[in-house]
Design an enzyme around this catalytic site. Structure first.
Site, PDB file in Angstrom:
ATOM      1  N   ARG A  74       2.435   0.746  26.097  1.00  0.00           N
ATOM      2  CA  ARG A  74       1.912   1.109  24.774  1.00  0.00           C
ATOM      3  C   ARG A  74       1.890   2.636  24.584  1.00  0.00           C
ATOM      4  O   ARG A  74       2.229   3.160  23.527  1.00  0.00           O
ATOM      5  CB  ARG A  74       0.486   0.555  24.662  1.00  0.00           C
ATOM      6  N   ASN A 134      -6.942   4.607   8.053  1.00  0.00           N
ATOM      7  CA  ASN A 134      -6.463   3.221   8.001  1.00  0.00           C
ATOM      8  C   ASN A 134      -7.126   2.517   6.825  1.00  0.00           C
ATOM      9  O   ASN A 134      -8.200   2.923   6.379  1.00  0.00           O
ATOM     10  CB  ASN A 134      -6.848   2.512   9.308  1.00  0.00           C
ATOM     11  N   GLU A 173      -7.267  -2.286  -2.773  1.00  0.00           N
ATOM     12  CA  GLU A 173      -6.682  -1.411  -1.744  1.00  0.00           C
ATOM     13  C   GLU A 173      -5.760  -0.391  -2.395  1.00  0.00           C
ATOM     14  O   GLU A 173      -5.762   0.790  -2.047  1.00  0.00           O
ATOM     15  CB  GLU A 173      -5.883  -2.232  -0.722  1.00  0.00           C
ATOM     16  N   MET A 199       0.738  -2.796  12.341  1.00  0.00           N
ATOM     17  CA  MET A 199       0.168  -3.863  13.165  1.00  0.00           C
ATOM     18  C   MET A 199       0.179  -3.543  14.657  1.00  0.00           C
ATOM     19  O   MET A 199       0.278  -4.449  15.482  1.00  0.00           O
ATOM     20  CB  MET A 199       0.928  -5.173  12.895  1.00  0.00           C
ATOM     21  N   ASN A 257       0.838  -1.211   0.000  1.00  0.00           N
ATOM     22  CA  ASN A 257       0.000   0.000   0.000  1.00  0.00           C
ATOM     23  C   ASN A 257       0.865   1.250   0.000  1.00  0.00           C
ATOM     24  O   ASN A 257       0.564   2.229  -0.696  1.00  0.00           O
ATOM     25  CB  ASN A 257      -0.952   0.004   1.201  1.00  0.00           C
ATOM     26  N   VAL A 281     -11.114  -0.672  17.421  1.00  0.00           N
ATOM     27  CA  VAL A 281     -10.371  -1.439  16.411  1.00  0.00           C
ATOM     28  C   VAL A 281     -11.223  -1.525  15.146  1.00  0.00           C
ATOM     29  O   VAL A 281     -12.269  -2.177  15.134  1.00  0.00           O
ATOM     30  CB  VAL A 281     -10.033  -2.854  16.936  1.00  0.00           C
ATOM     31  N   ASP A 282     -10.797  -0.808  14.104  1.00  0.00           N
ATOM     32  CA  ASP A 282     -11.488  -0.820  12.801  1.00  0.00           C
ATOM     33  C   ASP A 282     -12.930  -0.327  12.901  1.00  0.00           C
ATOM     34  O   ASP A 282     -13.823  -0.850  12.220  1.00  0.00           O
ATOM     35  CB  ASP A 282     -11.445  -2.233  12.180  1.00  0.00           C
ATOM     36  N   HIS A 288      -8.448  -1.385   5.740  1.00  0.00           N
ATOM     37  CA  HIS A 288      -8.741  -2.685   6.327  1.00  0.00           C
ATOM     38  C   HIS A 288      -9.242  -3.615   5.216  1.00  0.00           C
ATOM     39  O   HIS A 288     -10.098  -3.219   4.420  1.00  0.00           O
ATOM     40  CB  HIS A 288      -9.820  -2.514   7.408  1.00  0.00           C
ATOM     41  N   ASP A 323     -10.662   5.897  14.973  1.00  0.00           N
ATOM     42  CA  ASP A 323     -11.132   6.416  16.258  1.00  0.00           C
ATOM     43  C   ASP A 323     -10.554   5.515  17.353  1.00  0.00           C
ATOM     44  O   ASP A 323      -9.608   4.784  17.101  1.00  0.00           O
ATOM     45  CB  ASP A 323     -12.677   6.503  16.285  1.00  0.00           C
TER      46      ASP A 323
HETATM   47  C1  GRF Z   1      -3.302  -4.843   3.872  1.00  0.00           C
HETATM   48  O1  GRF Z   1      -4.140  -5.911   3.522  1.00  0.00           O
HETATM   49  C2  GRF Z   1      -4.046  -3.855   4.722  1.00  0.00           C
HETATM   50  O2  GRF Z   1      -5.401  -3.776   4.410  1.00  0.00           O
HETATM   51  C3  GRF Z   1      -3.873  -4.427   6.106  1.00  0.00           C
HETATM   52  O3  GRF Z   1      -2.566  -4.921   6.127  1.00  0.00           O
HETATM   53  C4  GRF Z   1      -2.169  -5.267   4.794  1.00  0.00           C
HETATM   54  C5  GRF Z   1      -0.897  -4.519   4.515  1.00  0.00           C
HETATM   55  O4  GRF Z   1      -0.312  -4.882   3.316  1.00  0.00           O
HETATM   56  N1  GRF Z   1      -4.166  -3.428   7.102  1.00  0.00           N
HETATM   57  P1  GRF Z   1       0.923  -4.070   2.749  1.00  0.00           P
HETATM   58  O5  GRF Z   1       2.001  -4.060   3.823  1.00  0.00           O
HETATM   59  O6  GRF Z   1       0.465  -2.696   2.393  1.00  0.00           O
HETATM   60  O7  GRF Z   1       1.365  -4.860   1.556  1.00  0.00           O
END
Ligand code: GRF
Length: 220
Positions: free
Chosen positions: A68, A110, A177, A93, A17, A147-148, A112, A144
């Protein structure tokens, strides 16, 4: 020319991404500049992609922090010092805390790999298959405190096919994406995105065609 939107990208993994965003910045279709790429994972492929594109990188390893909150403070400080306008989570993550959101109100987004609010969390492609869903997709949303759970900006839908594995479905979703994430950032760069509660309005946006999708197709 107006000033480019300064974005900070946070990534933990391979960074495809991130790559899509880099490519759209480079071809000029995205009026933004990536001011910094931050990772919590020293082995993230995203670092290599950023280096190759000449983008400054920073690794802040969450393992170096016992709380955290302290990790988040360090990331927020780096983003503030870089004067970013928008924080883009791209496969980051770590769950971010309220401290983070307070520092960038309505300025953290974000992506997802599911059609929220269905299947938040992890391993969602397998979950969609196991559930027997006929469609899945991806969602770009404001972040927000949950989570998602934040307000939805853009979604893209893909079918789930009979022989799909988590990997084949993930690949089909990922392709979308890479289209909708740069598009969402461009809408923000153009100042066209407004958030009121859960509703995100996009100025002079062409909505989707009012056509239904069916899977299996009805006209075979
Ligand atoms: C993607 O599927 C995104 O939606 C999720 O984590 C993955 C990241 O992929 N949150 P990349 O590192 O951008 O290839």
């Amino acid at each position: 020319m107006s000033r480019l939107l300064r974005i900070g990208v946070l990534a933990s993994g391979s960074g495809t991404n991130l790559q899509a965003i880099i490519d759209r910045c480079q071809d000029g279709s995205l009026e933004a500049e990536i001011a910094i790429v931050i990772t919590n994972n020293p082995g993230a492929g995203a670092l290599e992609r950023a280096d190759k594109a000449g983008i400054p990188t920073l690794c802040i390893n969450h393992r170096d922090f016992s709380q955290r909150e302290d990790f988040d403070h360090a990331v927020v400080k780096a983003l503030q010092e870089t004067r970013v306008d928008l924080v883009v989570l791209a496969g980051f993550m770590r769950i971010i805390t309220q401290t983070f959101i307070d520092a960038f109100p309505e300025r953290v987004i974000n992506i997802h790999p599911a059609l929220l609010p269905a299947f938040p969390g992890m391993h969602v492609q397998q979950q969609a298959i196991d559930y027997g869903a006929r469609f899945s997709g991806c969602t770009v949303h404001m972040v927000d405190g949950g989570v998602d759970t934040g307000p939805v900006i853009i979604q893209a839908v893909v079918p789930i096919l009979p022989d799909d594995t988590a990997d084949t479905l993930a690949a089909r979703i990922l392709e979308q994406e890479h289209k909708i994430y740069p598009r969402a950032i461009q809408l923000i760069a153009q100042g066209r995105v407004q958030v009121k509660g859960r509703q995100v309005t996009i100025a002079s946006n062409r909505p989707a065609e009012p056509t239904a999708l069916t899977n299996p197709a009805t006209d075979d």
